[in-house]
Design a protein around this motif. Sequence first.
Motif, short mmCIF file in Angstrom:
data_model
loop_
_atom_site.label_atom_id
_atom_site.label_comp_id
_atom_site.label_asym_id
_atom_site.label_seq_id
_atom_site.Cartn_x
_atom_site.Cartn_y
_atom_site.Cartn_z
N UNK A 102 41.49 7.60 19.15
CA UNK A 102 42.77 6.79 18.77
C UNK A 102 43.04 6.65 17.41
N UNK A 103 44.37 6.74 16.99
CA UNK A 103 44.75 6.70 15.59
C UNK A 103 45.89 5.81 15.69
N UNK A 104 46.35 5.26 14.37
CA UNK A 104 47.37 4.37 14.41
C UNK A 104 48.64 5.12 14.82
N UNK A 105 49.43 3.89 15.52
CA UNK A 105 50.74 4.38 16.05
C UNK A 105 50.61 4.35 17.51
N UNK A 106 51.47 5.28 18.31
CA UNK A 106 51.42 5.21 19.58
C UNK A 106 50.61 6.26 20.05
N UNK A 107 49.59 5.87 21.20
CA UNK A 107 48.76 6.68 21.71
C UNK A 107 49.15 6.67 23.16
N UNK A 108 49.31 8.02 23.51
CA UNK A 108 49.86 8.23 24.94
C UNK A 108 48.67 8.80 25.83
N UNK A 109 48.90 8.35 27.01
CA UNK A 109 47.74 9.13 28.26
C UNK A 109 48.46 10.31 28.55
N UNK A 164 50.85 4.12 27.63
CA UNK A 164 50.67 4.13 26.39
C UNK A 164 50.65 2.87 25.64
N UNK A 165 49.81 2.75 24.39
CA UNK A 165 49.63 1.69 23.68
C UNK A 165 49.86 2.02 22.39
N UNK A 166 49.83 0.90 21.45
CA UNK A 166 50.19 1.06 20.03
C UNK A 166 49.17 0.35 19.11
N UNK A 167 48.33 1.17 18.47
CA UNK A 167 47.27 0.58 17.60
C UNK A 167 47.80 0.45 16.12
N UNK A 168 47.72 -0.41 15.54
CA UNK A 168 48.33 -0.97 14.26
C UNK A 168 47.31 -0.22 12.97
N UNK A 169 47.99 0.07 11.93
CA UNK A 169 46.96 0.40 10.84
C UNK A 169 45.91 -0.42 10.48
N UNK A 170 46.68 -1.73 10.33
CA UNK A 170 45.72 -2.82 10.10
C UNK A 170 44.42 -2.89 11.06
N UNK A 171 44.42 -2.85 12.16
CA UNK A 171 43.62 -3.17 13.09
C UNK A 171 42.69 -1.89 13.19
N UNK A 172 43.21 -0.69 12.84
CA UNK A 172 42.45 0.51 12.83
C UNK A 172 41.60 0.66 11.73
N UNK A 173 42.09 0.02 10.60
CA UNK A 173 41.19 0.09 9.52
C UNK A 173 39.95 -1.03 9.58
N UNK A 174 40.45 -2.25 10.11
CA UNK A 174 39.20 -3.12 10.58
C UNK A 174 38.25 -2.69 11.26
N UNK A 175 38.64 -1.92 12.37
CA UNK A 175 37.61 -1.44 13.43
C UNK A 175 36.66 -0.50 12.43
N UNK A 176 37.34 0.42 11.87
CA UNK A 176 36.60 1.38 11.10
C UNK A 176 35.38 0.71 10.22
N UNK A 177 35.73 -0.39 9.76
CA UNK A 177 34.81 -1.08 8.62
C UNK A 177 33.72 -1.83 9.40
#
Length: 126
Positions: free
Chosen positions: A45-52, A112-125
């Motif tokens: 899962x990456x920032x932006x739209x993630x499609x199934x 599909x779902x959308x993952x924000x850059x902010x949430x992506x960065x938070x999860x990686x930390x």
Amino acid sequence: MCALVDAELTKKYVNKKKNTTYVKVYKRLTVDNNKLLAPFMYTEYKPGINKSNSRAKLQTKNSAEINRGIHVYPNKEDASRRVRGWEVIVEMKAKISDLICLGSCDEAVFRKVELSQKEYDRALKQ
């Protein structure tokens, strides 16, 4: 993860959200080598739209089994109850028009779902 369609729950959810374009959803993911991965399929899962890979439309018949699609939880409490020690819970947003179903195990499935850059960065930390 596999969802057994709960037709009544799906219809109630759609009716409740009929004036809403986007809904918040929560996904359990694993952090591995600085990537967010789905715990069962290892999809990244990456920032932006993630499609199934699902082309399914809204399911309104009980007992249909949905394997394809992005399996998420419609509220954080359900995700928290099922998270395992090495997983993180990530908040995403999904269009109600991309809903495939709500399942009998407190989960929802979207195309599909959308993952924000902010949430992506938070999860990686975490």
